[in-house]
Each structure stands twice: as C-alpha cells, then as structure tokens.
Design a protein around this motif. Sequence first.
Motif, PDB file in Angstrom:
ATOM      1  N   THR A  23     -21.978 -15.293  39.598  1.00 45.35           N
ATOM      2  CA  THR A  23     -21.010 -14.925  40.639  1.00 45.35           C
ATOM      3  C   THR A  23     -20.746 -13.421  40.639  1.00 45.35           C
ATOM      4  OG1 THR A  23     -19.954 -17.097  40.506  1.00 45.35           O
ATOM      5  CG2 THR A  23     -18.668 -15.320  41.500  1.00 45.35           C
ATOM      6  N   VAL A  24     -20.595 -12.854  39.423  1.00 41.39           N
ATOM      7  CA  VAL A  24     -20.354 -11.413  39.302  1.00 41.39           C
ATOM      8  C   VAL A  24     -21.576 -10.624  39.757  1.00 41.39           C
ATOM      9  CG1 VAL A  24     -19.922  -9.538  37.678  1.00 41.39           C
ATOM     10  CG2 VAL A  24     -18.695 -11.698  37.420  1.00 41.39           C
ATOM     11  N   ILE A  25     -22.756 -11.051  39.314  1.00 38.63           N
ATOM     12  CA  ILE A  25     -23.994 -10.331  39.642  1.00 38.63           C
ATOM     13  C   ILE A  25     -24.257 -10.368  41.142  1.00 38.63           C
ATOM     14  CG2 ILE A  25     -26.508 -10.349  39.356  1.00 38.63           C
ATOM     15  CD1 ILE A  25     -25.889 -11.588  36.508  1.00 38.63           C
ATOM     16  N   GLU A  26     -24.089 -11.541  41.750  1.00 42.60           N
ATOM     17  CA  GLU A  26     -24.339 -11.660  43.191  1.00 42.60           C
ATOM     18  C   GLU A  26     -23.309 -10.898  44.014  1.00 42.60           C
ATOM     19  OE1 GLU A  26     -24.415 -15.872  43.694  1.00 42.60           O
ATOM     20  OE2 GLU A  26     -26.262 -16.090  42.548  1.00 42.60           O
ATOM     21  N   GLY A  27     -22.148 -10.672  43.404  1.00 41.38           N
ATOM     22  CA  GLY A  27     -21.115  -9.894  44.077  1.00 41.38           C
ATOM     23  C   GLY A  27     -21.287  -8.403  43.913  1.00 41.38           C
ATOM     24  N   GLY A  28     -22.425  -8.015  43.330  1.00 44.49           N
ATOM     25  CA  GLY A  28     -22.709  -6.587  43.141  1.00 44.49           C
ATOM     26  C   GLY A  28     -22.042  -6.009  41.941  1.00 44.49           C
ATOM     27  N   ASN A  29     -21.805  -6.888  40.895  1.00 39.34           N
ATOM     28  CA  ASN A  29     -21.107  -6.479  39.687  1.00 39.34           C
ATOM     29  C   ASN A  29     -19.701  -6.005  39.994  1.00 39.34           C
ATOM     30  OD1 ASN A  29     -23.532  -7.049  38.533  1.00 39.34           O
ATOM     31  ND2 ASN A  29     -23.846  -5.048  37.585  1.00 39.34           N
TER      32      ASN A  29
ATOM     33  N   ALA B 276     -23.313  -5.292  28.938  1.00 41.59           N
ATOM     34  CA  ALA B 276     -23.112  -6.740  28.877  1.00 41.59           C
ATOM     35  C   ALA B 276     -21.640  -7.070  28.665  1.00 41.59           C
ATOM     36  CB  ALA B 276     -23.953  -7.341  27.764  1.00 41.59           C
ATOM     37  N   ALA B 277     -20.957  -6.292  27.826  1.00 44.77           N
ATOM     38  CA  ALA B 277     -19.529  -6.513  27.595  1.00 44.77           C
ATOM     39  C   ALA B 277     -18.741  -6.327  28.889  1.00 44.77           C
ATOM     40  CB  ALA B 277     -19.015  -5.556  26.517  1.00 44.77           C
ATOM     41  N   GLU B 278     -19.104  -5.312  29.660  1.00 44.17           N
ATOM     42  CA  GLU B 278     -18.441  -5.081  30.944  1.00 44.17           C
ATOM     43  C   GLU B 278     -18.680  -6.250  31.905  1.00 44.17           C
ATOM     44  OE1 GLU B 278     -18.374  -1.824  34.630  1.00 44.17           O
ATOM     45  OE2 GLU B 278     -19.656  -1.476  32.881  1.00 44.17           O
ATOM     46  N   LEU B 279     -19.907  -6.768  31.892  1.00 43.34           N
ATOM     47  CA  LEU B 279     -20.260  -7.901  32.745  1.00 43.34           C
ATOM     48  C   LEU B 279     -19.446  -9.140  32.360  1.00 43.34           C
ATOM     49  CD1 LEU B 279     -22.309  -8.362  35.059  1.00 43.34           C
ATOM     50  CD2 LEU B 279     -23.899  -9.227  33.346  1.00 43.34           C
TER      51      LEU B 279
ATOM     52  N   VAL C 282     -38.045 -19.827  23.980  1.00 46.25           N
ATOM     53  CA  VAL C 282     -36.677 -19.724  24.491  1.00 46.25           C
ATOM     54  C   VAL C 282     -36.721 -19.871  26.012  1.00 46.25           C
ATOM     55  CG1 VAL C 282     -35.898 -18.219  22.607  1.00 46.25           C
ATOM     56  CG2 VAL C 282     -36.755 -17.193  24.720  1.00 46.25           C
ATOM     57  N   TYR C 283     -35.577 -20.215  26.590  1.00 49.71           N
ATOM     58  CA  TYR C 283     -35.465 -20.275  28.048  1.00 49.71           C
ATOM     59  C   TYR C 283     -34.862 -18.973  28.556  1.00 49.71           C
ATOM     60  CZ  TYR C 283     -35.930 -25.389  27.530  1.00 49.71           C
ATOM     61  OH  TYR C 283     -36.359 -26.656  27.219  1.00 49.71           O
ATOM     62  N   GLU C 284     -35.463 -18.431  29.605  1.00 51.10           N
ATOM     63  CA  GLU C 284     -34.892 -17.261  30.291  1.00 51.10           C
ATOM     64  C   GLU C 284     -34.154 -17.791  31.516  1.00 51.10           C
ATOM     65  OE1 GLU C 284     -36.702 -13.618  32.850  1.00 51.10           O
ATOM     66  OE2 GLU C 284     -37.688 -13.973  30.911  1.00 51.10           O
ATOM     67  N   VAL C 285     -32.812 -17.719  31.490  1.00 53.56           N
ATOM     68  CA  VAL C 285     -32.032 -18.436  32.505  1.00 53.56           C
ATOM     69  C   VAL C 285     -31.398 -17.540  33.569  1.00 53.56           C
ATOM     70  CG1 VAL C 285     -31.555 -20.430  31.041  1.00 53.56           C
ATOM     71  CG2 VAL C 285     -29.977 -18.482  31.006  1.00 53.56           C
ATOM     72  N   LEU C 286     -31.279 -16.239  33.290  1.00 54.57           N
ATOM     73  CA  LEU C 286     -30.584 -15.391  34.269  1.00 54.57           C
ATOM     74  C   LEU C 286     -30.977 -13.931  34.101  1.00 54.57           C
ATOM     75  CD1 LEU C 286     -28.365 -15.398  36.508  1.00 54.57           C
ATOM     76  CD2 LEU C 286     -26.688 -14.968  34.697  1.00 54.57           C
ATOM     77  N   ASP C 287     -31.300 -13.280  35.220  1.00 54.46           N
ATOM     78  CA  ASP C 287     -31.502 -11.832  35.241  1.00 54.46           C
ATOM     79  C   ASP C 287     -30.127 -11.194  35.398  1.00 54.46           C
ATOM     80  OD1 ASP C 287     -32.097  -9.187  35.681  1.00 54.46           O
ATOM     81  OD2 ASP C 287     -33.534  -9.541  37.291  1.00 54.46           O
ATOM     82  N   LEU C 288     -29.672 -10.500  34.353  1.00 55.99           N
ATOM     83  CA  LEU C 288     -28.332  -9.902  34.371  1.00 55.99           C
ATOM     84  C   LEU C 288     -28.287  -8.621  35.204  1.00 55.99           C
ATOM     85  CD1 LEU C 288     -27.437 -10.431  30.604  1.00 55.99           C
ATOM     86  CD2 LEU C 288     -26.663 -11.799  32.554  1.00 55.99           C
ATOM     87  N   LYS C 289     -29.459  -8.084  35.528  1.00 53.87           N
ATOM     88  CA  LYS C 289     -29.566  -6.874  36.362  1.00 53.87           C
ATOM     89  C   LYS C 289     -28.823  -5.673  35.748  1.00 53.87           C
ATOM     90  CE  LYS C 289     -30.181  -9.581  40.601  1.00 53.87           C
ATOM     91  NZ  LYS C 289     -31.638  -9.616  40.475  1.00 53.87           N
TER      92      LYS C 289
ATOM     93  N   ARG D 130     -20.575 -18.282  35.989  1.00 48.75           N
ATOM     94  CA  ARG D 130     -19.602 -17.180  36.067  1.00 48.75           C
ATOM     95  C   ARG D 130     -20.284 -15.817  36.140  1.00 48.75           C
ATOM     96  NH1 ARG D 130     -15.165 -18.926  31.523  1.00 48.75           N
ATOM     97  NH2 ARG D 130     -14.316 -16.838  31.946  1.00 48.75           N
ATOM     98  N   LEU D 131     -21.327 -15.643  35.341  1.00 45.57           N
ATOM     99  CA  LEU D 131     -22.049 -14.375  35.376  1.00 45.57           C
ATOM    100  C   LEU D 131     -22.811 -14.198  36.698  1.00 45.57           C
ATOM    101  CD1 LEU D 131     -23.460 -14.269  31.720  1.00 45.57           C
ATOM    102  CD2 LEU D 131     -21.700 -12.778  32.677  1.00 45.57           C
TER     103      LEU D 131
END
Length: 211
Positions: free
Chosen positions: A205-211, A18-21, A84-91, A202-203
Amino acid sequence: MSSTLTIAMPKGRIFEEAAELLRKANYNLPPEFDDNRKLIIDVPEENMRFILAKPMDVVTYVEHGVADLGIAGKDTMLEEDRDVYEVLDLKISACHLAVAGLPNTKLGSVAPKVATKYPKVASSYFREQGEQVEIIKLNGSIELAPLIGLAERIVDIVSTGQTLKENGLVELERIVDITSRLIVNPVSYRMKDQYIDDMVERLSTVIEGGN
C-alpha cells in the motif's frame, strides 16, 4: 507457534530506507531502532525481531530459517541461488550493475580479465554477449583492479557513479537495474502466512502510494 516475525536486514542505506518504509506502513519502531550498532533489535510491541547483517548473509539467514523474512538487494538474489521466496519489490536503494573500466582501454585478442564481487552474474552477462572473459572474484574495492593492472574491466554496483569518477573509471555497459526485495523463508510462509501476508499488504500500500 510464536507469532513473532524475525526479519534480517542489511546495515547502512538499505536499513535506513527500509526502516522509513516500515514506519510509513504504521509499524511502531522505537527511536533507538535507528541506532543500528546493535546486531539484534527486539520490537515486542509489534511482535518483531530484527537481525542486522551483511547483505550477503541476509539471504543465508532466511534460507536456513533463523529469520522468517529478509530484505536483500536484487544483486544478491541474482548472484546467490537460494531456496527463498521473493515476494515484494520494495523499490528502495535503487542502483544498477554495470561494466566499467578505464577510458580508451584497448582490449587485446586474449580473453580480457573482469574483476567483480558477482562472478555468476558477470559470467552469465558476458556469455550472453558472446564474449569470452576471465573472471576474477574480489570482495572489496573493485575499482582498484583496473588501476593496478589486475583486470581490464570490472562489474560492480553503480549508484551515483561518483566512485567510478573519483577513480578515473567510466561506465561502459549497463547490465541490470537493482532494488531491494522482501524475501521469505518457505517454511515460515506456510507457518506464519497470516502475519507475513499482512506485512506484504501494508508495505505494498505504501509503495503503490509512492512511498
């Protein structure tokens, strides 16, 4: 109203990924951020505060509002019915929940015993399979259960399968794939939606870009 976002994160592998992400999403996390022996880490330049907790506790902190956001495995979300709301799959931290046991174990006619940290998920799974089982909840070293005769099967997280192999166990059935999710406190989402939406964007964008 404070613009600081408080984020609860599990220690260990999820923390590191997560820190790297977050860094790839251009959050300026200081080098000492990686020294996660601390329980609370303030990053004032980003208006962020991090609480490091056990995975099961992350959801509790977010539900009760002491953290605005959290990073939790889907396994925890399935087991813990929380507001709680689950808003994003960080993959990140990909693994899966599986049924495992000793090879060539013959199950008797009575309901087999299943040891697990996930009694709700396990009960639901076997019910869907039309199987009647007895669930035994354990908190650690689930692999021990078949070895000492406590249970015929286990339901646990499998990453590489190495732990099962080292203990002479084999995966029997795959239940569900697991990744880490970004979760949000409902009140925080209303009060700090601008800051939270910015983080999600922001996250994403990174995830969709393949990290």
